[in-house]
Scaffold this motif. Structure first.
Motif, PDB file in Angstrom:
ATOM      1  N   LYS A  13      -4.110   8.103   4.902  1.00 31.70           N
ATOM      2  CA  LYS A  13      -4.647   7.091   3.969  1.00 31.70           C
ATOM      3  C   LYS A  13      -4.677   5.682   4.557  1.00 31.70           C
ATOM      4  CE  LYS A  13      -0.370   6.162   1.511  1.00 31.70           C
ATOM      5  NZ  LYS A  13       0.413   6.526   2.708  1.00 31.70           N
ATOM      6  N   THR A  31       0.128  -1.324   0.784  1.00 28.86           N
ATOM      7  CA  THR A  31       1.211  -1.681  -0.144  1.00 28.86           C
ATOM      8  C   THR A  31       2.547  -1.042   0.251  1.00 28.86           C
ATOM      9  OG1 THR A  31       0.720   0.123  -1.688  1.00 28.86           O
ATOM     10  CG2 THR A  31      -0.401  -1.981  -2.062  1.00 28.86           C
ATOM     11  N   GLY A  32       2.509   0.005   1.086  1.00 29.91           N
ATOM     12  CA  GLY A  32       3.751   0.595   1.578  1.00 29.91           C
ATOM     13  C   GLY A  32       4.581  -0.442   2.329  1.00 29.91           C
ATOM     14  N   ARG A  73       7.604  -0.013  10.640  1.00 35.15           N
ATOM     15  CA  ARG A  73       6.925   1.279  10.723  1.00 35.15           C
ATOM     16  C   ARG A  73       7.819   2.465  11.063  1.00 35.15           C
ATOM     17  NH1 ARG A  73       2.612   1.392   7.945  1.00 35.15           N
ATOM     18  NH2 ARG A  73       1.237  -0.352   8.338  1.00 35.15           N
ATOM     19  N   GLY A  78      10.778   4.181   6.489  1.00 31.59           N
ATOM     20  CA  GLY A  78       9.999   4.972   5.530  1.00 31.59           C
ATOM     21  C   GLY A  78      10.916   5.584   4.482  1.00 31.59           C
ATOM     22  N   ALA A  81      12.402   2.837   2.351  1.00 34.25           N
ATOM     23  CA  ALA A  81      11.378   2.303   1.438  1.00 34.25           C
ATOM     24  C   ALA A  81      11.206   3.218   0.236  1.00 34.25           C
ATOM     25  CB  ALA A  81      10.043   2.157   2.176  1.00 34.25           C
ATOM     26  N   GLY A 112      -1.699   3.084  -1.123  1.00 37.87           N
ATOM     27  CA  GLY A 112      -0.308   3.272  -1.528  1.00 37.87           C
ATOM     28  C   GLY A 112      -0.123   4.593  -2.244  1.00 37.87           C
ATOM     29  N   ASP A 114       0.349   4.407  -6.047  1.00 37.75           N
ATOM     30  CA  ASP A 114       0.047   4.200  -7.472  1.00 37.75           C
ATOM     31  C   ASP A 114      -1.108   3.219  -7.648  1.00 37.75           C
ATOM     32  OD1 ASP A 114       1.332   1.966  -6.493  1.00 37.75           O
ATOM     33  OD2 ASP A 114       2.505   1.598  -8.303  1.00 37.75           O
ATOM     34  N   ARG A 170       9.619  10.640  -9.050  1.00 41.28           N
ATOM     35  CA  ARG A 170      10.241   9.497  -9.733  1.00 41.28           C
ATOM     36  C   ARG A 170       9.568   9.257 -11.084  1.00 41.28           C
ATOM     37  NH1 ARG A 170       7.568   6.015  -5.267  1.00 41.28           N
ATOM     38  NH2 ARG A 170       5.582   5.625  -6.244  1.00 41.28           N
TER      39      ARG A 170
HETATM   40  O1   DC Z   1       2.873   4.473   2.736  1.00 38.55           O
HETATM   41  P1   DC Z   1       4.245   4.276   3.364  1.00 38.55           P
HETATM   42  O2   DC Z   1       4.769   5.498   4.059  1.00 38.55           O
HETATM   43  O3   DC Z   1       4.312   3.079   4.236  1.00 38.55           O
HETATM   44  O4   DC Z   1       5.214   3.989   2.114  1.00 38.55           O
HETATM   45  C1   DC Z   1       6.604   3.840   2.245  1.00 38.55           C
HETATM   46  C2   DC Z   1       7.276   4.219   0.942  1.00 38.55           C
HETATM   47  O5   DC Z   1       6.947   3.249  -0.051  1.00 38.55           O
HETATM   48  C3   DC Z   1       6.832   5.564   0.361  1.00 38.55           C
HETATM   49  O6   DC Z   1       7.759   6.597   0.613  1.00 38.55           O
HETATM   50  C4   DC Z   1       6.707   5.345  -1.110  1.00 38.55           C
HETATM   51  C5   DC Z   1       6.681   3.863  -1.295  1.00 38.55           C
HETATM   52  N1   DC Z   1       5.417   3.363  -1.840  1.00 38.55           N
HETATM   53  C6   DC Z   1       5.266   3.386  -3.214  1.00 38.55           C
HETATM   54  O7   DC Z   1       6.155   3.900  -3.901  1.00 38.55           O
HETATM   55  N2   DC Z   1       4.167   2.856  -3.801  1.00 38.55           N
HETATM   56  C7   DC Z   1       3.196   2.327  -3.047  1.00 38.55           C
HETATM   57  N3   DC Z   1       2.128   1.786  -3.655  1.00 38.55           N
HETATM   58  C8   DC Z   1       3.300   2.321  -1.639  1.00 38.55           C
HETATM   59  C9   DC Z   1       4.431   2.868  -1.054  1.00 38.55           C
END
Ligand code: DC
Length: 218
Positions: A13, A31-32, A73, A78, A81, A112, A114, A170
């Motif tokens: 994505k 947004t991650g 990164r 990850g 996060a 992201g 959501d 979640r």
């Molecule tokens: O896309 P990413 O792997 O960089 O995201 C890291 C974490 O952040 C992922 O496990 C879930 C969270 N995330 C989220 O809950 N909502 C988002 N819009 C983007 C990421």
């Protein structure tokens, strides 16, 4: 025009979102990175990643554009996060910054978990990117090795499965297909195939969108 891209870890994505932004001349927000930067700030401050107050305060202290991606990164970030992202109070702090990015006059591409459901429910085009966990683990292992990190395939696969479970399970803003999103399965596609398919999906939703064909195909 607002384009919302959602999907699980390592589904492709991020690359798709970046290339769509180039193709349609739009700013892009991964947004991650907000959740990764929040986690990083907690850990850099010597805090516990499960400490809600520390995570909320870290999220409040974030600037939107000053991320050092090389520090964010990694595999550990990850995982961290996804822990702070499961805290509703942290998500609440980060909603406004994401919505104001999306509200720019130019339009925007956001990716992201959501975006199509919570952040931009009225996005013009919504793509939900998926791929088999095994293929995602292969891609992520390759990416981590390129960054010079050790990447054992089985450990990466276990990490991806654990994050999927947390992101899908979640209670607040879980990873979920929006009713008006289109699913793009990249399991059997290479990057160019996935980008072309995504460009075609956006064009189908918004035929008048100005397409920079070179960027879309490059
Ligand atoms: O896309 P990413 O792997 O960089 O995201 C890291 C974490 O952040 C992922 O496990 C879930 C969270 N995330 C989220 O809950 N909502 C988002 N819009 C983007 C990421």
């Amino acid at each position: 025009m607002i384009i919302a891209i959602d999907g699980p870890a390592a589904s492709g994505k991020g690359t798709i979102a970046r290339r769509l932004a180039e193709a349609f001349g739009l700013p892009h927000l991964d947004t991650g990175l907000l959740y990764r930067a929040t986690a990083r700030a907690v850990l850099d401050g010597g805090g516990d990643i499960n400490d809600l107050a520390a995570a909320v305060s870290a999220a409040r202290g974030l600037g939107l554009m000053d991320f050092d991606e090389t520090k964010l990164r990694g595999k550990d970030m990850g995982e961290a996060a996804s822990i702070v992202a499961s805290m509703p109070a942290v998500r609440a702090v980060l909603v406004d910054a994401q919505r104001s990015f999306a509200g720019r006059q130019s339009g925007a591409v956001l990716d992201g978990r959501d975006i199509g459901t919570v952040i931009c429910p009225r996005a013009d085009a919504k793509i939900f990117v998926v791929a088999d966990a095994e293929v995602r683990a292969q891609r992520r292992s390759l990416e981590l090795r390129k960054r010079g990190e050790a990447a054992d395939y089985d450990a990466v696969l276990a990490d991806i499965r654990r994050r999927d479970e947390r992101d899908l399970g979640r209670s607040t803003a879980p990873l979920k297909l929006a009713a008006d999103a289109v699913v793009l399965d990249t399991t059997k596609l290479d990057i160019e195939g996935a980008v072309s398919a995504a460009v075609a999906l956006v064009m189908a939703k918004t035929p008048a969108a100005p397409l920079n064909r070179q960027a879309g195909q490059g």
